[in-house]
Design an enzyme around this catalytic site. Structure first.
Site, PDB file in Angstrom:
ATOM      1  N   GLU A  28       7.651  75.563  60.759  1.00 21.09           N
ATOM      2  CA  GLU A  28       6.662  74.524  61.087  1.00 21.09           C
ATOM      3  C   GLU A  28       5.744  74.980  62.216  1.00 21.09           C
ATOM      4  OE1 GLU A  28       5.880  71.988  59.395  1.00 21.09           O
ATOM      5  OE2 GLU A  28       7.555  71.991  57.991  1.00 21.09           O
ATOM      6  N   HIS A  69       2.328  77.704  56.289  1.00 16.81           N
ATOM      7  CA  HIS A  69       3.663  77.987  55.749  1.00 16.81           C
ATOM      8  C   HIS A  69       3.607  79.161  54.766  1.00 16.81           C
ATOM      9  CE1 HIS A  69       6.150  74.750  57.245  1.00 16.81           C
ATOM     10  NE2 HIS A  69       5.366  73.794  56.779  1.00 16.81           N
ATOM     11  N   HIS A 117      -2.368  73.304  56.846  1.00 16.12           N
ATOM     12  CA  HIS A 117      -0.950  73.237  57.213  1.00 16.12           C
ATOM     13  C   HIS A 117      -0.081  74.001  56.217  1.00 16.12           C
ATOM     14  CE1 HIS A 117       2.744  71.271  58.824  1.00 16.12           C
ATOM     15  NE2 HIS A 117       3.143  71.403  57.567  1.00 16.12           N
ATOM     16  N   GLU A 118      -0.199  73.661  54.946  1.00 12.47           N
ATOM     17  CA  GLU A 118       0.631  74.330  53.929  1.00 12.47           C
ATOM     18  C   GLU A 118       0.247  75.807  53.840  1.00 12.47           C
ATOM     19  OE1 GLU A 118       3.171  72.724  53.009  1.00 12.47           O
ATOM     20  OE2 GLU A 118       2.503  70.720  53.599  1.00 12.47           O
TER      21      GLU A 118
END
Lengths: 499, 499
Positions: A294, A268, A264-265
């Protein structure tokens, strides 16, 4: 050469230096500062934020912006600089209505509030956080009241995190989703459940860190332009050009947590690392479109990371780093990472119930900002909504209202971005399959970097040149719609649960 | 209340904020910044150092200092504030002779030079570092020439790192030591050598980190007021009140390296962590007495850490964390950590030959600053001196002149501090045994924190209230002498090597 423009660019450089100091102090506060060093760091964040605030509210700065906005000068600027001038002039006009003392108080209270939240969550005791949350809510309301006295504060907040978005549009999209997801969840719960006992056990944390690095590298995170550290809550930070950081957290019994937080990170960070360097020093390199941001993290986490084929080329590698996985068949792992069931913690939720976690938070934020529910009533309201949406009730506030850091630093209005991001992802997935062919095939063949290249080209490199709705138009040629996401959920989970 | 004094204190607070930004950026640069983020960070260090420099050279600041130095005001100040005014006025007068552009150039060149040194050392290629070292030498000479045009630059440098110290005194002490150590080393080399093959092998780096933390805690490092990270070269940094950081480096085949670096940096940090908070915001909390500072790190590392009894209470714990030690008897370990033999790398040297490493650097610095030897001739000169003092010749510059970071950031004149620290340690050891009894007994009984408490009380809490010579007078009641250190060496190594 335009002298005002040159002066303006130099001026922005100075602002960026103060912002870098504040950002690095915040990074340090979250990842490294020992308890006795907190006070000095928080003071320093207040100091540098005030420096930056003064520059952004100085008459000299306003005069430059006004001058550059005048048609004869404005028309000479390139697109990125036109956007910069427009966006910063709007911010300037807003900021200069905010008293400096108030601003400093808000920034230092925010840093203190984050630390209070951390402690409260650790001790599962909302009362430790209550005065800070209460203060942050009233500071935020007052802040927006200074900036936009005639607007509805929650609408301003939503627009801050996703330009052009409003609560009516969000309500419509979320309602459509809720109506599709509630029956889907019911069908899933009525189906036979997988046996996941093979995953139980203890997973070495240093090995989890190695897995995290392997995954970040696999999806395209550039370790020459970023770094990883540990924090209470995973986050991504664009520190300065060439340096985008991510954090992670680790649980000995839940390797899946650090695995999916890393992906997830990483999503980003890949956005931040691939913004075209021509935008350096302009507003375009700052991406405050959090729905779009997101969408990228969640695309990697869910659309890619929770696809079985994502793991085909690297599952053996995972087993080398965490030997327990050598005896867990990929099919079982795949069921585990797509095990849909109501649970308390948003960041650990499967992708289906996750949507309901966000709908809950959106409703809570409306309760805070539109209905002005007293802060001390919020924990119970949270628990009631949890029961209503997911059929379970937290046994303590760490499982409930204390679980997320967002409200502690005043990031009200951020939560809807996650679900907006999911909704965009349904649309991006549809488009990628149109242009590049079957996602399953691309992933199974280990060609994930082709997806990253597509996202780089279509989305990342433009920074915030276009807002999210413009991006959807440019990339997918259509207006925002929740249907592709619902289609994706229905197809995927009817296959997995066999209905 | 004295208004000027209040204004002065507020002014210093602002200086400290800029210094914190520079220091934190430097910390980040050394421990975390990825390659592509270096430029932005180095620019920022230049920016904040310049901000601080401007404040420290402003006429307004000078006026406050002059006012506070006038007898009627000065006599009203407490001792710490008197020292602060005196020290800062001297620095102000020096600083304001330095042109700002020159200062900024020196600071940014210094950051760049550090990174160039890192790369050169990695690639064992002095030519990559040569232009930077050359530049740093001439910048440093010019810098001192601005500040003290009538003084000998090397004497100014020595005094900067150890107030009141000069090259004649150092030369005398170092010569006395050399004359005692050369015959001692000869006797050691003529004696039977220990079999240390039991220590060969690979030691897990994550486990080495656990050992490091255990040791830091054991000697009294306060993890509530500090943190640990990894860097190319271990160092300690007082970041801000309540936050003193140390770094370490790790080699899979040399656990002894990270063990003794941890104890060494821990010693520095314990000094920083125990300065009386009443001195916060004054010059007294800044300890630029590097001989005294190194005496503390080296006291922990050598006088305590290389004593067999230090390990008696914790050797089993070491074996738990690094299982290889379970099969290595403490006697063998003790011989290994006191294995005296000529070697190339200062930081890995035993405590006897270490002294000769420093004497070499002192002679090199005199060659640079007094004899103006051209920079390109320094590597060969280093190697010649190595042969002369230790009888061995480096096969590349990473084993020679490139091994230390000090010159890369312009810290010329620092090296003698290490050996001065050793010399003070001989005196402190003598005094501790007079006051607290046998060190062997205290250590064997696990009462090391009594030593730490003694050092806290006698030395650490005073910060830089007294200079090193004053400390020696106050604590040991005598002038500086190398004799106690030589006595310690002769006694310890005649026992170990049996002559």
């Amino acid at each position: 050469m335009n002298q005002t423009l040159e002066k303006f660019k130099e001026y922005l450089k100075e602002v960026r230096q103060y912002d870098l100091a504040s950002t690095l102090l915040t990074w340090d506060l979250q990842t490294m500062t020992p308890p006795k060093g907190l006070e000095s760091k928080m003071d320093a964040i207040g100091f540098f934020s005030t420096k930056s605030f003064r520059l952004l509210t100085a008459a000299e700065y306003g005069a430059m912006l006004e001058e550059l906005s005048a048609p004869e000068q404005f028309n000479e600027l390139d697109t990125a600089m036109q956007i910069t001038v427009k966006r910063y002039l709007r911010e300037y006009r807003r900021f200069k209505r905010v008293p400096e003392d108030f601003y400093t108080e808000m920034v230092t209270t925010s840093a203190r509030s984050e630390k209070a939240w951390e402690k409260a969550r650790e001790e599962k005791d909302f009362s430790l956080f209550l005065p800070y949350l209460d203060k942050m809510i009233s500071l935020k309301k007052q802040y927006i009241n200074y900036m936009e006295p005639d607007e509805d504060p929650y609408e301003v907040l939503l627009d801050t995190y996703e330009e052009g978005m409003d609560s009516v549009t969000i309500e419509k999209l979320f309602t459509e989703l809720k109506e599709g997801l509630v029956p889907l969840l019911a069908k899933i719960q009525a189906s036979p459940q997988p046996d996941l006992s093979a995953l139980a056990g203890s997973y070495d944390i240093d090995a989890q860190k190695k897995v995290q690095n392997m995954l970040l590298d696999y999806i395209g995170f550039d370790f020459e332009a970023g770094a990883v550290a540990q924090s209470a809550h995973p986050f991504t930070m664009d520190l300065c050009p060439g340096d985008t950081r991510v954090t992670n957290h680790y649980y000995e019994t839940q390797p899946i947590s650090s695995i999916f937080s890393a992906i997830h990170e990483g999503g980003h960070a890949i956005f931040g690392q691939n913004i075209d360097p021509v935008y350096e020093g302009t507003a375009v390199e700052q991406v405050n479109l959090m729905g779009l941001h997101e969408s990228q993290s969640r695309f990697y986490e869910n659309i890619l990371g929770r696809n079985k084929n994502f793991w085909v080329p690297i599952y053996a590698k995972l087993g080398e780093l965490l030997p327990q996985f050598q005896t867990i068949p990929l099919d079982v792992f795949y069921r585990a990472i797509n095990d849909v069931h109501p649970s308390f913690i948003r960041t650990e939720a499967d992708e289906v119930t996750y949507c309901l976690h966000i709908i809950l938070r959106f409703e809570m934020e409306k309760a805070i900002f539109k209905d002005h529910v007293p802060t001390e009533k919020l924990p119970a309201l949270w628990n009631d909504k949890m029961e209503e949406l997911l059929g379970i009730r937290p046994s303590n506030d760490a499982e409930g209202i204390l679980q997320d850091m967002h409200w502690s630093d005043g990031s009200f209005g951020y939560f809807p971005s996650y679900l907006l991001g999911n909704i965009y992802d349904g649309m991006f997935l549809e488009q990628i399959e149109k242009e590049l062919g079957s996602l399953d095939t691309i992933l199974a063949e280990g060609r994930i970097r082709e997806i990253t290249a597509w996202l780089n080209e279509k989305i990342h490199k433009h920074g915030s040149l276009y807002n999210s709705r413009e991006v959807l138009q440019r990339v997918c040629g259509r207006e925002i719609s929740a249907k592709p996401l619902l289609d994706y959920f229905n197809k995927k989970y009817s296959e997995i649960y066999g209905f």
